[in-house]
Design a protein around this motif. Structure first.
Motif, PDB file in Angstrom:
ATOM      1  N   ALA A   1       0.859  -1.173   0.000  1.00 43.40           N
ATOM      2  CA  ALA A   1       0.000   0.000   0.000  1.00 43.40           C
ATOM      3  C   ALA A   1       0.897   1.226   0.000  1.00 43.40           C
ATOM      4  N   LEU A   2       0.641   2.137  -0.936  1.00 42.44           N
ATOM      5  CA  LEU A   2       1.432   3.352  -1.076  1.00 42.44           C
ATOM      6  C   LEU A   2       0.577   4.542  -0.645  1.00 42.44           C
ATOM      7  N   PHE A   3       1.153   5.444   0.111  1.00 43.39           N
ATOM      8  CA  PHE A   3       0.418   6.602   0.610  1.00 43.39           C
ATOM      9  C   PHE A   3       1.219   7.877   0.348  1.00 43.39           C
ATOM     10  N   HIS A   4       0.516   8.936  -0.058  1.00 45.08           N
ATOM     11  CA  HIS A   4       1.102  10.272  -0.068  1.00 45.08           C
ATOM     12  C   HIS A   4       0.489  11.015   1.104  1.00 45.08           C
ATOM     13  N   HIS A   5       1.340  11.372   2.071  1.00 44.13           N
ATOM     14  CA  HIS A   5       0.832  11.983   3.299  1.00 44.13           C
ATOM     15  C   HIS A   5       1.849  12.976   3.828  1.00 44.13           C
ATOM     16  N   GLU A   6       1.388  14.188   4.071  1.00 46.27           N
ATOM     17  CA  GLU A   6       2.216  15.259   4.612  1.00 46.27           C
ATOM     18  C   GLU A   6       3.468  15.478   3.760  1.00 46.27           C
ATOM     19  N   GLY A   7       3.255  15.416   2.434  1.00 52.10           N
ATOM     20  CA  GLY A   7       4.323  15.694   1.493  1.00 52.10           C
ATOM     21  C   GLY A   7       5.321  14.580   1.276  1.00 52.10           C
ATOM     22  N   GLU A   8       5.090  13.403   1.879  1.00 53.70           N
ATOM     23  CA  GLU A   8       6.014  12.271   1.760  1.00 53.70           C
ATOM     24  C   GLU A   8       5.299  11.065   1.140  1.00 53.70           C
TER      25      GLU A   8
END
Length: 592
Positions: free
Chosen positions: A33-40
């Motif tokens: 699972a890939l996440f984009h969160h808080e710019g990362e």
């Protein structure tokens, strides 16, 4: 899970992932699972380490990934869990190159797999987490379908020997229970004893059950604080034995522990056993037989893990002596016949009996066990005295008394109250413990223990009124069909006599005893079997292996079969948890 190659693999377009916020992919069989969160960009294994639910269906907020099935929470950047019951989730290093997202599917692990599962097992014991214990046992004994004593980690698919798990349970159970050696450690030792008797696929279940009992036994309990040894290293066995018995007599826990701890530090194992059995037979049938049974199981557990652990384990037995009920203080041992007086008179005469005994050896006469099962306690004492005079060893005497106790179980009448099963069980497990001690050391205390067992057999006589008949067994029975019939019997309530008859038929028809024990083990380990049932089956297996006469041997398997049938079926909640852990280990999708 590290490999020689740590090459990154392209998994997503960077701009698409930023726009969508999350994505799911599979890299070399690993769901991610890939996440984009808080710019990362973060990558984690998509299977929740708790029960495998897709983490991509969860919520990310303030750097915390929350699974939507059981609400396990994970620190997104490193995968560490907030919830010990969930375990940490695997994370993967991420790089962004020319607008694409790459991950390393084989990062260096934070800890080796064996170390990880050992740590998780300790966490499961600490917090009494069944699923964590089950997953840890499976992880440590992965693919353990062969002999348990061969290879070391890294040389086969099996990770560690079973004794490593017993050791972890022993160390935890002795450290985190102020009241000392408890029922959980007894069952752990019993399950180690039956490890080779059950099916290969049930061996992990056996250790799981033992470790569950340790976790339950220590849950909410304060830790144990040790007393020091005496500084004089030259104290003799006789002096330490004398002191230990005196401190037990006045119920002095601290003094008794110092004596016993010093003995462990300075004496040989047989001398330690002699001291324990002497104090354990100064009074009659201590704690309904539990004291000597616990001693026996502690020593047997050390046989599995090594005597180097005796310093931690043996002193925890002290409360089993100092807190024990003394049967000569119970009315049934004093009225209408004063059995306590008979026993202590025997104690006083025993040294002379042993000095005068025939050195030529003793062979039990045909009617000896019948005398042990008689209605006259004076005749029982006379029979024991006569056996000693004629050269009976403590082991021989304890063997005969144990068989008499097993006969009480096989002839237990189902017209009795249900709780009376415990009465005949306590006698049998006590006699098995005395027999175990007598095989370890030939000391006067074991003759005393054998007589205590014989007196308990006498007191149990009313539970054989009328006696259930012992089935002869049908030599023409089909041994191929009996194991499944036996398991079906355990699925029904009250099929006590049927279970005993099926065992008799199977053995009379030359069925394989190992297969029968494996079937009984299978029936035992799928149930939420209680402390006494687990004890009873292990003792029956032990005595079956020791029996020379086939007819007597069959009694030792009929007894646990009847006891199991009386107490089964159960809810099987422990087995349900273990099955979930097995399915997760195999990669199944539990949520589907």
């Amino acid at each position: 899970m590290a490999t020689e190659s740590a090459e990154y693999v392209r998994v997503a377009d960077h701009d698409d992932l930023v726009e969508e916020g999350r994505a799911v992919t599979t890299v070399e069989g690993q769901p991610m699972a890939l996440f984009h969160h808080e710019g990362e960009i973060r990558a984690v294994n998509n299977r929740c380490p708790h029960m495998g639910f897709p983490l991509a269906k969860g919520t990310v907020e303030d750097g915390i990934l929350t699974c939507h099935w059981h609400h396990a929470r994970f620190e997104l950047s490193c995968g560490d869990t907030f919830d010990p019951w969930a375990d940490d989730v695997q994370t993967y290093p991420v790089e962004v190159r020319d607008g694409d997202v790459y991950v390393d599917p084989y990062p260096e692990p934070d800890e080796p797999p064996v170390e990880h599962w050992q740590n998780r097992l300790e966490a499961g014991l600490r917090d009494d987490l069944r699923l964590v214990i089950a997953k840890s046992v499976i992880g440590l004994l992965a693919d353990d379908t062969d002999e348990h004593s061969s290879s070391s980690p890294g040389t086969s698919s099996r990770h560690v020997p079973y004794t490593d798990l017993v050791r972890i349970g022993l160390e935890f159970g002795t450290e985190y229970r102020a009241d000392g050696w408890g029922p959980g450690l007894v069952i752990l030792g019993a399950m180690a004893n039956v490890y080779d008797d059950v099916r290969p696929e049930d061996r992990r279940r056996a250790l799981y059950r033992g470790l569950l009992e340790v976790a339950d036994d220590t849950s909410g309990e304060p830790p144990r604080f040790e007393q020091p040894t005496f500084s004089n290293p030259d104290l003799s066995k006789d002096r330490l034995k004398q002191w230990f018995r005196k401190t037990v007599e006045v119920r002095d826990d601290d003094g008794a522990e110092r004596c016993l701890r010093t003995a462990v530090a300075t004496l040989d194992p047989p001398e330690i056993a002699e001291i324990l059995y002497a104090a354990g037979t100064d009074h009659v049938y201590l704690d309904s037989g539990h004291t000597l049974d616990f001693v026996n199981k502690a020593l047997e557990t050390l046989d599995h893990v090594g005597w180097e652990h005796a310093e931690q384990a043996v002193p925890t037995l002290v409360p089993r002596f100092t807190q024990a009920r003394r049967s000569e203080e119970q009315s049934e041992w004093r009225q209408p016949i004063d059995l306590g007086e008979l026993v202590f008179e025997f104690h006083g005469d025993l040294p002379d009996l042993l000095d005068a005994r025939d050195a030529g050896g003793w062979e039990p006469q045909a009617g000896f066990v019948d005398r042990l099962l008689s209605d006259d306690p004076h005749d029982i004492v006379d029979a024991v005295r006569g056996a000693i005079r004629n050269g009976a060893t403590a082991e021989q005497l304890a063997s005969r008394v144990t068989f008499a106790a097993a006969t009480r179980v096989v002839q237990f009448a189902t017209t009795n109250e249900f709780n009376d099963w415990n009465t005949v069980h306590h006698t049998f497990s006590y006699c098995n413990g005395v027999h175990g001690g007598a095989r370890r050391v030939d000391a006067p205390a074991l003759y005393r223990g054998a007589l205590h067992g014989a007196m308990s057999v006498y007191l149990d006589r009313f539970l054989n009124t009328p006696p259930a008949p012992i089935p002869d067994g049908d030599p023409d029975a089909d041994p191929e069909t009996i194991p499944e019939k036996l398991l079906e019997t355990f699925d029904k309530e009250g099929e006590v006599d049927t279970a005993g008859r099926l065992v008799a038929d199977y053995l009379a028809a030359d069925g394989d005893p190992a297969a029968l024990k494996a079937t009984l083990g299978r029936g035992l380990l799928r149930e939420d079997a209680g402390f006494h049932t687990l004890q009873h089956v292990e003792a029956g297996f032990e005595q079956f292996d020791l029996a020379d006469d086939p007819d007597e041997a069959s009694v030792y398997l009929m007894a646990p079969a009847r006891y199991m049938a009386a107490h089964f079926p159960t809810r099987r909640s422990a087995e349900q948890t273990f099955t979930i852990a097995e399915r997760l280990h195999q990669g199944e999708r539990i949520h589907k």
